[in-house]
Design a protein around this motif. Structure first.
Motif, PDB file in Angstrom:
ATOM      1  N   GLY A  47       0.671  -1.001   0.089  1.00 29.94           N
ATOM      2  CA  GLY A  47      -0.155   0.545  -0.018  1.00 29.94           C
ATOM      3  C   GLY A  47       0.956   1.132   0.074  1.00 29.94           C
ATOM      4  N   PHE A  48       1.963   1.091  -0.310  1.00 22.10           N
ATOM      5  CA  PHE A  48       3.042   2.132  -0.058  1.00 22.10           C
ATOM      6  C   PHE A  48       3.445   2.931  -1.862  1.00 22.10           C
ATOM      7  CE2 PHE A  48       3.621  -0.201   3.506  1.00 22.10           C
ATOM      8  CZ  PHE A  48       4.295   1.566   4.487  1.00 22.10           C
ATOM      9  N   SER A  49       3.145   4.231  -2.163  1.00 20.35           N
ATOM     10  CA  SER A  49       3.235   4.593  -3.286  1.00 20.35           C
ATOM     11  C   SER A  49       4.365   5.488  -3.547  1.00 20.35           C
ATOM     12  CB  SER A  49       1.856   6.229  -3.320  1.00 20.35           C
ATOM     13  OG  SER A  49       0.379   5.353  -2.833  1.00 20.35           O
ATOM     14  N   ARG A  50       5.131   5.169  -4.763  1.00 17.93           N
ATOM     15  CA  ARG A  50       6.674   5.832  -5.093  1.00 17.93           C
ATOM     16  C   ARG A  50       6.078   7.147  -5.220  1.00 17.93           C
ATOM     17  NH1 ARG A  50      10.958   3.668  -9.038  1.00 17.93           N
ATOM     18  NH2 ARG A  50      12.441   4.982  -8.383  1.00 17.93           N
ATOM     19  N   VAL A  51       7.248   7.676  -4.490  1.00 14.66           N
ATOM     20  CA  VAL A  51       7.339   8.763  -4.645  1.00 14.66           C
ATOM     21  C   VAL A  51       9.099   9.279  -4.911  1.00 14.66           C
ATOM     22  CG1 VAL A  51       5.412   9.737  -2.941  1.00 14.66           C
ATOM     23  CG2 VAL A  51       7.079   9.672  -1.964  1.00 14.66           C
TER      24      VAL A  51
END
Length: 376
Positions: free
Chosen positions: A19-23
């Motif tokens: 559930g971690f979105s890449r930035v």
């Protein structure tokens, strides 16, 4: 920068499933946040430049602060989970850069459960490189702060102990000073130190820096004005220690000697609190709740090496801290973890967020993991 790009892709896929979105924060960052939060020691390893308005900028030496700044700039909508992968730049590493990955979780109020999930994700991270049974070192900066509050230490000594704890966990020199009969003695500049005692650290540092600048002092022995101010404020603590009893020093020494798996450590910590008449119930309840959540993640509690004296070298940590080291390694003096992080609830407010936001995360050093995998 990395031997096996497939591992990097596998890592990002793992974080996406969690559930971690890449930035991807900008490479060029304001330098002040890194210097304010990490100290002048970091200046020696940073690549710093100046913009046309005279503001100091730097190539990011780490990615946690840039991700925090990005989150704040987007409105700090809670909760949010971010992942990152990219180069960081430091003069103390080969060729001046290395590849860093990691995750940051903002806004979760179920702190103990979030801590356990991040630790489990860190273990999954190491397993990608074949490190399936790393040494797991745990500490708790929040528990140490709770102890200092319960002991009702003078503000100057509390500030100094927190800082030195974050640097190394070795408070031997501080405790030796506290044991001296003249620990509360009057220094030659006691008037200034007394005026600064208990003041906001950032405001006190700014005042001393301004006074030095007004006096025309730029460097002394190679130290910058900011470094001189920092050292001066450190020296304020002994004058603020008047009235610190030998009993309180003994409690600190006993606390710092506690280590073992978290269950055994919790028993020793509760016994210490009872013997010293200290109210640490809330902090210890949270400590034990986190241990239960870690066990619920399928991690054997007996594998965890908790040490009350273990801190990570950044003073913004406010709770659990951890490091994962190579299989069978992880001695207390080992300087290079493979995965490391912890809880830092106060950091976002210090960076400009309108309120205190719960936050926990970890960083991954891919080059170190590559080197370990090559030896397996």
């Amino acid at each position: 920068m990395i031997a096996d790009l497939s591992h990097a892709e596998e890592l990002l896929a793992l974080y996406a499933r969690a559930g971690f979105s890449r930035v991807e924060p900008p490479v060029l960052q304001p330098a002040d946040a890194f210097l304010d939060l990490s100290g002048e020691e970091m200046r020696r390893t940073m690549f710093i430049t100046t913009d046309p308005d005279g503001r100091e900028l730097c190539l990011r030496p780490d990615l946690t602060l840039p991700v925090c700044r990005l989150y704040i700039a987007e409105g700090a909508v809670q909760p949010r989970d971010f992942a990152y992968l990219g180069p960081v730049f430091r003069s103390d590493v080969p060729e001046g850069e290395l590849l860093q990955a990691g995750v940051e979780s903002f806004g979760r109020t179920d702190r103990e459960a979030a801590d356990a999930e991040l630790l489990a994700l860190g273990l999954e991270t190491a397993a990608i490189w074949g490190v399936i049974e790393p040494t797991i070192r745990l500490g708790d900066a929040g528990l140490f702060a709770a102890l200092l509050d319960a002991l009702d230490l003078p503000p100057g000594w509390r500030r100094r102990l927190i800082k030195d704890f974050a640097r190394s966990g070795d408070l031997g020199a501080d405790l030796a000073v506290l044991k001296r009969p003249d620990a509360g003695g009057v220094a030659s500049h006691a008037g200034v130190l007394s005026a600064l005692a208990g003041s906001d650290p950032a405001a006190a540092r700014a005042l001393v820096t301004d006074l030095l600048s007004i006096a025309g002092i730029s460097t002394v022995g190679g130290r910058s004005v900011s470094e001189i101010a920092e050292r001066f404020l450190e020296q304020a603590a002994p004058g603020d220690a008047e009235g610190l009893s030998p009993e309180k020093v003994a409690v600190l020494e006993r606390y710092l000697a506690i280590q073992g798996n978290p269950d055994a450590a919790a028993r020793a910590l509760r016994q210490l609190a009872d013997d010293a008449g200290l109210n640490l119930a809330h902090a210890l309840d949270a400590f034990e709740a986190r241990t239960n959540f870690i066990a619920a993640q399928g991690i054997e509690v007996e594998r965890l090496q908790f040490a009350a004296a273990f801190g990570r070298p950044l003073d913004y940590y406010s709770g659990m801290v951890f490091e994962l080291h190579e299989n069978g390694a992880g001695k207390l003096d080992q300087p290079a973890p493979l995965v490391a992080g912890g809880r830092y609830d106060g950091l976002l407010a210090r960076l400009g967020a309108a309120e205190t936001i719960p936050a926990v995360g970890f960083a991954v050093w891919l080059g170190r993991l590559d080197a370990v995998e090559a030896r397996l």
